[in-house]
Design a protein around this motif. Structure first.
Motif, mmCIF file in Angstrom:
data_model
loop_
_atom_site.group_PDB
_atom_site.id
_atom_site.type_symbol
_atom_site.label_atom_id
_atom_site.label_comp_id
_atom_site.label_asym_id
_atom_site.label_seq_id
_atom_site.Cartn_x
_atom_site.Cartn_y
_atom_site.Cartn_z
ATOM 1 N N SER A 206 0.848 -1.183 0.000
ATOM 2 C CA SER A 206 0.000 0.000 0.000
ATOM 3 C C SER A 206 0.885 1.235 0.000
ATOM 4 O O SER A 206 2.107 1.149 0.046
ATOM 5 N N LEU A 207 0.268 2.383 -0.040
ATOM 6 C CA LEU A 207 1.011 3.633 0.008
ATOM 7 C C LEU A 207 1.718 3.793 1.339
ATOM 8 O O LEU A 207 1.278 3.279 2.361
ATOM 9 N N THR A 208 2.809 4.523 1.339
ATOM 10 C CA THR A 208 3.447 4.891 2.590
ATOM 11 C C THR A 208 2.645 6.016 3.229
ATOM 12 O O THR A 208 1.945 6.772 2.554
ATOM 13 N N VAL A 209 2.736 6.120 4.541
ATOM 14 C CA VAL A 209 2.039 7.182 5.257
ATOM 15 C C VAL A 209 2.609 8.530 4.824
ATOM 16 O O VAL A 209 3.825 8.721 4.778
ATOM 17 N N GLY A 210 1.731 9.453 4.491
ATOM 18 C CA GLY A 210 2.161 10.766 4.045
ATOM 19 C C GLY A 210 1.216 11.321 3.004
ATOM 20 O O GLY A 210 0.173 10.737 2.719
ATOM 21 N N VAL A 211 1.574 12.447 2.437
ATOM 22 C CA VAL A 211 0.738 13.139 1.454
ATOM 23 C C VAL A 211 1.281 12.837 0.062
ATOM 24 O O VAL A 211 2.472 12.990 -0.202
ATOM 25 N N HIS A 212 0.399 12.411 -0.826
ATOM 26 C CA HIS A 212 0.784 12.040 -2.178
ATOM 27 C C HIS A 212 0.042 12.950 -3.155
ATOM 28 O O HIS A 212 -1.185 12.923 -3.229
ATOM 29 N N LYS B 3 -15.584 14.112 -13.807
ATOM 30 C CA LYS B 3 -16.003 15.209 -14.674
ATOM 31 C C LYS B 3 -17.367 15.761 -14.292
ATOM 32 O O LYS B 3 -17.533 16.995 -14.185
ATOM 33 N N PRO B 4 -18.398 14.912 -14.063
ATOM 34 C CA PRO B 4 -19.695 15.460 -13.642
ATOM 35 C C PRO B 4 -19.629 16.225 -12.320
ATOM 36 O O PRO B 4 -20.456 17.101 -12.070
ATOM 37 N N CYS B 5 -18.652 15.885 -11.466
ATOM 38 C CA CYS B 5 -18.493 16.568 -10.178
ATOM 39 C C CYS B 5 -17.516 17.728 -10.274
ATOM 40 O O CYS B 5 -17.158 18.317 -9.240
ATOM 41 N N HIS B 6 -17.063 18.061 -11.502
ATOM 42 C CA HIS B 6 -16.141 19.181 -11.734
ATOM 43 C C HIS B 6 -14.838 18.998 -10.961
ATOM 44 O O HIS B 6 -14.315 19.936 -10.362
ATOM 45 N N VAL B 7 -14.321 17.776 -10.984
ATOM 46 C CA VAL B 7 -13.069 17.451 -10.312
ATOM 47 C C VAL B 7 -11.966 17.295 -11.348
ATOM 48 O O VAL B 7 -12.122 16.552 -12.318
ATOM 49 N N ASP B 8 -10.873 18.034 -11.165
ATOM 50 C CA ASP B 8 -9.731 17.950 -12.069
ATOM 51 C C ASP B 8 -8.431 17.618 -11.352
ATOM 52 O O ASP B 8 -7.518 17.062 -11.956
ATOM 53 N N TYR B 9 -8.316 17.990 -10.080
ATOM 54 C CA TYR B 9 -7.093 17.756 -9.331
ATOM 55 C C TYR B 9 -7.436 17.115 -7.992
ATOM 56 O O TYR B 9 -8.515 17.342 -7.424
ATOM 57 N N SER B 10 -6.511 16.314 -7.489
ATOM 58 C CA SER B 10 -6.737 15.679 -6.194
ATOM 59 C C SER B 10 -5.412 15.495 -5.474
ATOM 60 O O SER B 10 -4.342 15.488 -6.086
ATOM 61 N N VAL B 11 -5.514 15.351 -4.169
ATOM 62 C CA VAL B 11 -4.376 14.995 -3.330
ATOM 63 C C VAL B 11 -4.815 13.850 -2.441
ATOM 64 O O VAL B 11 -5.882 13.918 -1.814
ATOM 65 N N ALA B 12 -4.031 12.791 -2.400
ATOM 66 C CA ALA B 12 -4.309 11.664 -1.514
ATOM 67 C C ALA B 12 -3.356 11.719 -0.328
ATOM 68 O O ALA B 12 -2.148 11.876 -0.502
ATOM 69 N N ALA B 13 -3.909 11.605 0.865
ATOM 70 C CA ALA B 13 -3.108 11.585 2.081
ATOM 71 C C ALA B 13 -3.341 10.244 2.777
ATOM 72 O O ALA B 13 -4.469 9.919 3.145
ATOM 73 N N CYS B 14 -2.297 9.453 2.905
ATOM 74 C CA CYS B 14 -2.399 8.128 3.516
ATOM 75 C C CYS B 14 -2.100 8.241 5.007
ATOM 76 O O CYS B 14 -0.994 8.611 5.393
ATOM 77 N N PHE B 15 -3.097 7.942 5.838
ATOM 78 C CA PHE B 15 -2.900 8.045 7.290
ATOM 79 C C PHE B 15 -2.758 6.686 7.955
ATOM 80 O O PHE B 15 -2.436 6.598 9.137
ATOM 81 N N GLU C 171 -1.236 23.115 0.950
ATOM 82 C CA GLU C 171 -2.291 22.138 1.208
ATOM 83 C C GLU C 171 -1.694 20.814 1.693
ATOM 84 O O GLU C 171 -2.248 20.154 2.568
ATOM 85 N N GLY C 172 -0.540 20.445 1.132
ATOM 86 C CA GLY C 172 0.114 19.216 1.575
ATOM 87 C C GLY C 172 0.504 19.266 3.040
ATOM 88 O O GLY C 172 0.342 18.299 3.777
ATOM 89 N N SER C 173 0.998 20.423 3.472
ATOM 90 C CA SER C 173 1.382 20.590 4.879
ATOM 91 C C SER C 173 0.159 20.523 5.799
ATOM 92 O O SER C 173 0.200 19.886 6.857
ATOM 93 N N LEU C 174 -0.933 21.165 5.383
ATOM 94 C CA LEU C 174 -2.153 21.146 6.201
ATOM 95 C C LEU C 174 -2.683 19.725 6.361
ATOM 96 O O LEU C 174 -3.013 19.283 7.473
ATOM 97 N N LEU C 175 -2.753 18.997 5.247
ATOM 98 C CA LEU C 175 -3.245 17.625 5.315
ATOM 99 C C LEU C 175 -2.289 16.738 6.106
ATOM 100 O O LEU C 175 -2.720 15.874 6.868
#
Length: 212
Positions: free
Chosen positions: A79-85, A107-119, A144-148
């Protein structure tokens, strides 16, 4: 930020409180959608979302099938390592817009960018917080990465505590079912003689109202 942290721990004992928490995280990260998921291999253990009309696991699985980065999330023992990806660093928008996940859902939700944070990243469990925004707001950056990232240890503790409560509830309900299988009436009394628990047979006897 401190208010959100407090609400995260409130949600540990109240699953319905996760949606307001995600709404606050969305505001903090200038995102209009957010979701939280805990998976065990390819099984969704828990999920909550904000901004999406729905977030079924099927869409997540379709995204996994489309690119290697997400495919690794469900690989057994990996799985992903813990942290912000940062999503756009792992999969470019040009690649994202070709996926069924984007066409059918993002696209229907008007989403173009995302950040995944593995906790949470263990042998069989994976916990992910993700936030989403449209193209007009631009891609995510270090702020945003620091906040998450600062939220991750609190999410890990809160979800671990919620899991322990869930296991305790399962054990309690299993114990009550065992009492109900007995052919005798069983009452558990409190210190003042009040009935704290009555098994099925005891409730039948008490319901006859002809004394014990």
């Amino acid at each position: 930020f401190d208010r959100i942290v407090g609400h995260i721990y409130d949600a540990a004992t109240d699953p319905a409180a996760w949606q307001p928490v995600l709404a606050e995280i969305g505001t903090l990260s200038n995102s209009h959608c957010a979701n939280l998921a805990v998976l065990r291999h390819d099984e969704l253990v828990f999920s909550s979302w904000h901004g999406f009309p729905d977030y079924p696991l099927q869409f997540f699985k379709e995204a996994v099938a489309e690119d290697q980065w997400r495919r690794s999330l469900l690989a057994s023992g990996r799985s992903l390592t813990v942290g912000v990806h940062f999503g756009s660093r792992e999969i470019t928008r040009a690649e994202l817009v070709k996926t069924r996940f984007y066409i059918d859902y993002c696209k229907p939700c008007h989403v173009d960018y995302s950040v995944a944070a593995c906790f949470l990243s263990e042998a069989d469990h994976l916990g992910i917080l993700a936030v989403y925004r449209g193209q007009r707001r631009g891609d995510y950056g270090p702020l945003e990465g620091s906040l998450l990232g600062n939220l991750l240890p609190h999410l890990a503790r809160a979800t671990a505590f919620a899991a322990r409560l869930q296991r305790a509830e399962l054990l309690r309900s299993s114990g009550e079912r065992a009492w109900d299988l007995m052919p005798w009436g069983v009452l558990l009394l409190g210190p003042e003689g009040q009935i704290m628990f009555a098994n099925r047979m005891a409730e039948e006897i008490l319901g006859q109202s002809d004394g014990l």
